[in-house]
Design an enzyme around this catalytic site. Structure first.
Site, PDB file in Angstrom:
ATOM      1  N   GLY A 208      -5.420  13.581  17.806  1.00 49.76           N
ATOM      2  CA  GLY A 208      -5.488  12.294  18.482  1.00 49.76           C
ATOM      3  C   GLY A 208      -6.876  11.913  18.962  1.00 49.76           C
ATOM      4  O   GLY A 208      -7.021  11.087  19.865  1.00 49.76           O
TER       5      GLY A 208
ATOM      6  N   GLU B 125      -3.156  10.387   3.071  1.00 46.08           N
ATOM      7  CA  GLU B 125      -4.358  10.589   3.877  1.00 46.08           C
ATOM      8  C   GLU B 125      -4.376  12.029   4.366  1.00 46.08           C
ATOM      9  O   GLU B 125      -3.381  12.526   4.895  1.00 46.08           O
ATOM     10  CB  GLU B 125      -4.402   9.629   5.071  1.00 46.08           C
ATOM     11  CG  GLU B 125      -4.658   8.187   4.682  1.00 46.08           C
ATOM     12  CD  GLU B 125      -4.864   7.298   5.905  1.00 46.08           C
ATOM     13  OE1 GLU B 125      -5.919   6.663   5.992  1.00 46.08           O
ATOM     14  OE2 GLU B 125      -3.960   7.276   6.765  1.00 46.08           O
TER      15      GLU B 125
ATOM     16  N   ASP C 236     -12.154   9.344  16.170  1.00 50.03           N
ATOM     17  CA  ASP C 236     -11.520   8.711  17.332  1.00 50.03           C
ATOM     18  C   ASP C 236     -10.009   8.900  17.337  1.00 50.03           C
ATOM     19  O   ASP C 236      -9.353   8.631  18.339  1.00 50.03           O
ATOM     20  CB  ASP C 236     -11.869   7.215  17.369  1.00 50.03           C
ATOM     21  CG  ASP C 236     -11.467   6.482  16.113  1.00 50.03           C
ATOM     22  OD1 ASP C 236     -11.400   7.120  15.029  1.00 50.03           O
ATOM     23  OD2 ASP C 236     -11.222   5.268  16.190  1.00 50.03           O
ATOM     24  N   TRP C 237      -9.442   9.393  16.190  1.00 50.96           N
ATOM     25  CA  TRP C 237      -7.982   9.573  16.144  1.00 50.96           C
ATOM     26  C   TRP C 237      -7.512  10.691  15.215  1.00 50.96           C
ATOM     27  O   TRP C 237      -6.402  11.205  15.375  1.00 50.96           O
ATOM     28  CB  TRP C 237      -7.283   8.278  15.716  1.00 50.96           C
ATOM     29  CG  TRP C 237      -7.588   7.852  14.295  1.00 50.96           C
ATOM     30  CD1 TRP C 237      -8.601   7.054  13.875  1.00 50.96           C
ATOM     31  CD2 TRP C 237      -6.868   8.220  13.107  1.00 50.96           C
ATOM     32  NE1 TRP C 237      -8.572   6.900  12.507  1.00 50.96           N
ATOM     33  CE2 TRP C 237      -7.512   7.594  12.023  1.00 50.96           C
ATOM     34  CE3 TRP C 237      -5.734   9.009  12.870  1.00 50.96           C
ATOM     35  CZ2 TRP C 237      -7.072   7.750  10.696  1.00 50.96           C
ATOM     36  CZ3 TRP C 237      -5.294   9.160  11.553  1.00 50.96           C
ATOM     37  CH2 TRP C 237      -5.962   8.522  10.476  1.00 50.96           C
TER      38      TRP C 237
ATOM     39  N   HIS D  78      -0.856  12.940   5.733  1.00 53.04           N
ATOM     40  CA  HIS D  78      -0.255  11.750   6.337  1.00 53.04           C
ATOM     41  C   HIS D  78       0.137  10.797   5.206  1.00 53.04           C
ATOM     42  O   HIS D  78      -0.686  10.483   4.348  1.00 53.04           O
ATOM     43  CB  HIS D  78      -1.297  11.101   7.259  1.00 53.04           C
ATOM     44  CG  HIS D  78      -0.871   9.819   7.895  1.00 53.04           C
ATOM     45  ND1 HIS D  78      -0.374   9.751   9.177  1.00 53.04           N
ATOM     46  CD2 HIS D  78      -0.895   8.535   7.440  1.00 53.04           C
ATOM     47  CE1 HIS D  78      -0.115   8.483   9.483  1.00 53.04           C
ATOM     48  NE2 HIS D  78      -0.421   7.734   8.454  1.00 53.04           N
ATOM     49  N   THR D  79       1.403  10.349   5.191  1.00 50.26           N
ATOM     50  CA  THR D  79       1.857   9.396   4.175  1.00 50.26           C
ATOM     51  C   THR D  79       2.369   8.131   4.855  1.00 50.26           C
ATOM     52  O   THR D  79       2.853   8.163   5.981  1.00 50.26           O
ATOM     53  CB  THR D  79       2.977   9.990   3.297  1.00 50.26           C
ATOM     54  OG1 THR D  79       4.150  10.199   4.097  1.00 50.26           O
ATOM     55  CG2 THR D  79       2.546  11.310   2.667  1.00 50.26           C
ATOM     56  N   ASN D  80       2.257   7.017   4.138  1.00 52.24           N
ATOM     57  CA  ASN D  80       2.717   5.741   4.680  1.00 52.24           C
ATOM     58  C   ASN D  80       3.005   4.791   3.521  1.00 52.24           C
ATOM     59  O   ASN D  80       2.458   4.946   2.421  1.00 52.24           O
ATOM     60  CB  ASN D  80       1.664   5.136   5.617  1.00 52.24           C
ATOM     61  CG  ASN D  80       2.248   4.170   6.636  1.00 52.24           C
ATOM     62  OD1 ASN D  80       3.429   3.826   6.588  1.00 52.24           O
ATOM     63  ND2 ASN D  80       1.415   3.720   7.555  1.00 52.24           N
TER      64      ASN D  80
ATOM     65  N   GLU E  20       0.848  -1.198   0.000  1.00 50.63           N
ATOM     66  CA  GLU E  20       0.000   0.000   0.000  1.00 50.63           C
ATOM     67  C   GLU E  20       0.880   1.244   0.000  1.00 50.63           C
ATOM     68  O   GLU E  20       1.930   1.273   0.644  1.00 50.63           O
ATOM     69  CB  GLU E  20      -0.901  -0.023   1.241  1.00 50.63           C
ATOM     70  CG  GLU E  20      -1.985   1.028   1.271  1.00 50.63           C
ATOM     71  CD  GLU E  20      -2.932   0.812   2.439  1.00 50.63           C
ATOM     72  OE1 GLU E  20      -3.302   1.816   3.078  1.00 50.63           O
ATOM     73  OE2 GLU E  20      -3.296  -0.353   2.718  1.00 50.63           O
TER      74      GLU E  20
ATOM     75  N   ASP F 201       0.180   5.361   0.604  1.00 47.82           N
ATOM     76  CA  ASP F 201      -0.919   6.185   1.138  1.00 47.82           C
ATOM     77  C   ASP F 201      -0.669   7.677   1.098  1.00 47.82           C
ATOM     78  O   ASP F 201       0.385   8.158   1.525  1.00 47.82           O
ATOM     79  CB  ASP F 201      -1.149   5.858   2.631  1.00 47.82           C
ATOM     80  CG  ASP F 201      -1.727   4.494   2.854  1.00 47.82           C
ATOM     81  OD1 ASP F 201      -2.239   3.889   1.907  1.00 47.82           O
ATOM     82  OD2 ASP F 201      -1.669   4.020   4.006  1.00 47.82           O
TER      83      ASP F 201
END
Length: 280
Positions: A201, A107, A196-197, A120-122, A103, A105
């Site tokens: 957070g 986001e 929730d996150w 956000h990358t992953n 994957e 990502d």
């Protein structure tokens, strides 16, 4: 005369080889994607040139590409949820399926009005991720469309925003680090509630009085690289020239807000192997 003929033949042959290595496809959402969940919250209009996803208290929505890709460049223009988008996540990514999936990502984590989005990358390889880098953007991603791109080659993955590189993930298989290179991936996107996150957070919740939340997509383009051209210079190139490397350093210096490769608390036994290798 013979040398001229030979030269012309070589040019024709060169053109055929190049065209076999790179196949570019400008997208139409009707032809290239399926709306997969969310019912009427996902819409395609403007003769297939524009797509929107919406989120309300009942459900989000999403789409996926009809086709799988193995290496190439994926470009998509997005205009993100405007106003108070706290708790929402707009995900745009490549992924294969299964417990050992790969994957790549993007986001976009929403925020309260006036605060910046977090990008956000992953990267996941063989089911393992935990390679997060996060950034603020140097513009308001809700006012206009901006281009978010992934270049995926056997040597590296490059994340770009408006053609500016923000992250390079290099193939470190020689050091025992898995790298996504054997599983074809589809393109996915979704808009969903993650209060929730997602925002501070989970401290800031989604304000449903602002629903529906809507993100827009246009100008999809996929440029596929033939897997028969591994030895070609196009595959071997580092992709980033001196200007690209300067832009990458600029983004990482001024806009990166989290890098797993700098998180010593998270990795008290030592940083991951790929973090100890050269950046470019």
């Amino acid at each position: 005369m013979g040398s001229t003929r030979n030269g012309f033949s070589m040019l024709v042959l060169f053109g055929i080889v190049i065209s076999s290595m790179i196949v570019a496809c400008a997208g139409n959402f009707y032809q290239d994607f399926d709306l997969t969940w969310g019912g009427e919250r996902g819409k395609i209009f403007s003769r297939g040139q524009l797509l929107s996803l919406s989120l309300d208290r009942v459900s989000g929505s999403g789409f996926q590409s009809k086709k799988e890709y193995l290496f190439g460049r994926i470009d998509m223009q997005l205009k993100l949820v405007a106003g108070n988008s706290a708790g929402t996540v707009t995900a745009y990514y490549l992924s294969s399926q299964g417990p050992t999936h790969d994957e790549i990502d993007f986001e976009f984590l929403g925020n309260v009005s006036g605060d910046p989005y977090i990008l956000h990358t992953n990267v996941f390889a063989q089911g393992k991720g935990d390679r997060e880098q996060q950034f603020y953007l140097w513009f308001d991603p809700t006012r206009n469309f901006h281009t978010y791109s992934i270049i995926w080659k056997p040597q590296h993955i490059i994340f770009l925003v408006d053609n500016i590189p923000i992250r390079v993930f290099k193939n470190a298989e020689s050091a025992g680090v898995p790298f996504p290179k054997s599983q074809p991936m589809r393109i996915y996107s979704s808009l969903w509630n993650a209060d929730d996150w997602a925002t501070r957070g989970g401290l800031v919740k989604t304000d449903w009085s602002k629903a529906p939340f809507t993100a827009y997509y246009r100008n999809f383009k996929a440029t596929e690289f033939s897997t028969n051209s591994y030895s070609d210079a196009n595959w071997q190139s580092n992709e980033l020239d001196a200007y690209g490397r300067r832009r990458l350093r600029w983004v990482q210096k001024y806009f990166m807000i989290y890098n797993y490769c700098s998180d010593l608390k998270r990795f008290p036994q030592g940083l991951p192997v790929e973090c100890r290798r050269s950046r470019f």
